[in-house]
Enzyme design. Sequence first.
Site, mmCIF file in Angstrom:
data_model
loop_
_atom_site.group_PDB
_atom_site.id
_atom_site.type_symbol
_atom_site.label_atom_id
_atom_site.label_comp_id
_atom_site.label_asym_id
_atom_site.label_seq_id
_atom_site.Cartn_x
_atom_site.Cartn_y
_atom_site.Cartn_z
ATOM 1 N N CYS A 1 39.840 34.592 43.978
ATOM 2 C CA CYS A 1 38.427 34.468 44.343
ATOM 3 C C CYS A 1 37.496 34.965 43.254
ATOM 4 C CB CYS A 1 38.151 35.219 45.646
ATOM 5 S SG CYS A 1 38.353 37.005 45.528
ATOM 6 N N ALA B 1 43.142 33.999 55.309
ATOM 7 C CA ALA B 1 42.896 33.911 56.751
ATOM 8 C C ALA B 1 43.835 34.854 57.496
ATOM 9 C CB ALA B 1 43.085 32.482 57.230
#
Length: 471
Positions: A48, A198
């Site tokens: 990220c 997630a």
Amino acid sequence: MALLSLTASHHELDLDALERLSAGAHSIGGSAVAACDVITGAVVLATCNRFELYLDVDAPLDGTGVQHATEHVARMVADASGVAVDEALASFRTRAGTEVAEHLFAVASGLDSMVVGEREIAGQVKRALETAHADGVTSSTLELLFQTASRTSKKISTQTTLGGAGRSVVALGLDLAAAELPPWHQVRAVLIGTGSYAGASLAALRALGCDDVRVYSQSGRAEEFAAARGVEAVTDLVAALEDADLVVSCSGARGRALAADAARPGAERREQAIEHVLDAAAVVRARERAAVRAGDEPEARPTVVLDLALHRDVDPRVADVEGVLLYDLATLAAHSPSIASDLVAQARAIVDDATRAFEETRLGRAADTAVVALLADAERRIALEVADVVALREADGETVEPDEAEEIARDVRRRVHADLHRAIVAARAEAVEAARAEERAVVADAQALADAAAGTTPPAHPGPVPEPAAR
């Protein structure tokens, strides 16, 4: 052989620039090995907040091959991402030799992260190697490099409290969101995505006491993800948002769409923007429906949206919707807590020790060829000298029995090996220094390319390469 890394992260680039650069990141490693003859192995680490390429380069001592490899990879990144070649070159920090290992070990240990001490990065480093290995594009040196990085991360985790002091990106986001939310056992959450982030987000929510979690995925994997974890899958995102207090989005779907679009020939690329997974219109509709349903009840509670995807899942205009708070990676970076300097110093010392040990092993391999040649030459000398002694004695009419021949060989071997030890030490030192000199030339040449692309004047070659200014 030389180790080379091209790295771009939140330190050098803002997240918008990093997002553009890393579109199509996952295809670069295999393509580089297939298309560039001097690149014998490649591992891509894309997270990220970083995009890094680790290359094993079979390059000549003058660095010409490495220049070729660096330019070639920059062109591939540019083609995959849609940025200009000069921009791609200027965006990367180039490292070689010892610097490559030191940087990767620090990255794997969370020392270079947006949130210092984060735990997710160790798994991402491990998966980067697994992916490259599965694709058949690693080399023995890269395998050793990444395996040592994982061991170093584990050592820091067990010998220091850095992992406990650091906060993961997910945990930091939830900490920020908590100030605007009801008690966690009352929070109604929607999770967008079914990947590793997630899973980490769901685990973090449950640890806080949030059990009302629904999962949505554009890919259709929500049902499988939800069934395996005992949560509810939803197919209507807008309906799920109507009573949501918290939305955590980490699907990376837009990143995959950007990569797929970037892979098209230029003329076939779509001109319109790739759609976000969650746009402002969907949030507005959900809030309006919630208001109608509430009727005369007090105003609906605010909705907090966490966008943890580098290639933003959430349209930034969501932040303009009344009653909605949007936290993205840039927000999290601004709120990242500092870690005690003594704790960082402990971890750095472990990284330094691991780097020295790795370099001794790697450069020792560079000397192996020279040592093997010396050993082979020594065995030839021993055989010749023994044959000469035996021949001389037989010429004098003596019969040399096998045990006598073996004794002669042992005497010759002791004498030759005494000289051989000194030669091996000298050969190793020479080979190691030659490898280091090659790497200094490599990093200077490669950095000169990046400096030229950035419009700066490179240092005189072969001088030391300074730390580049933040771009």
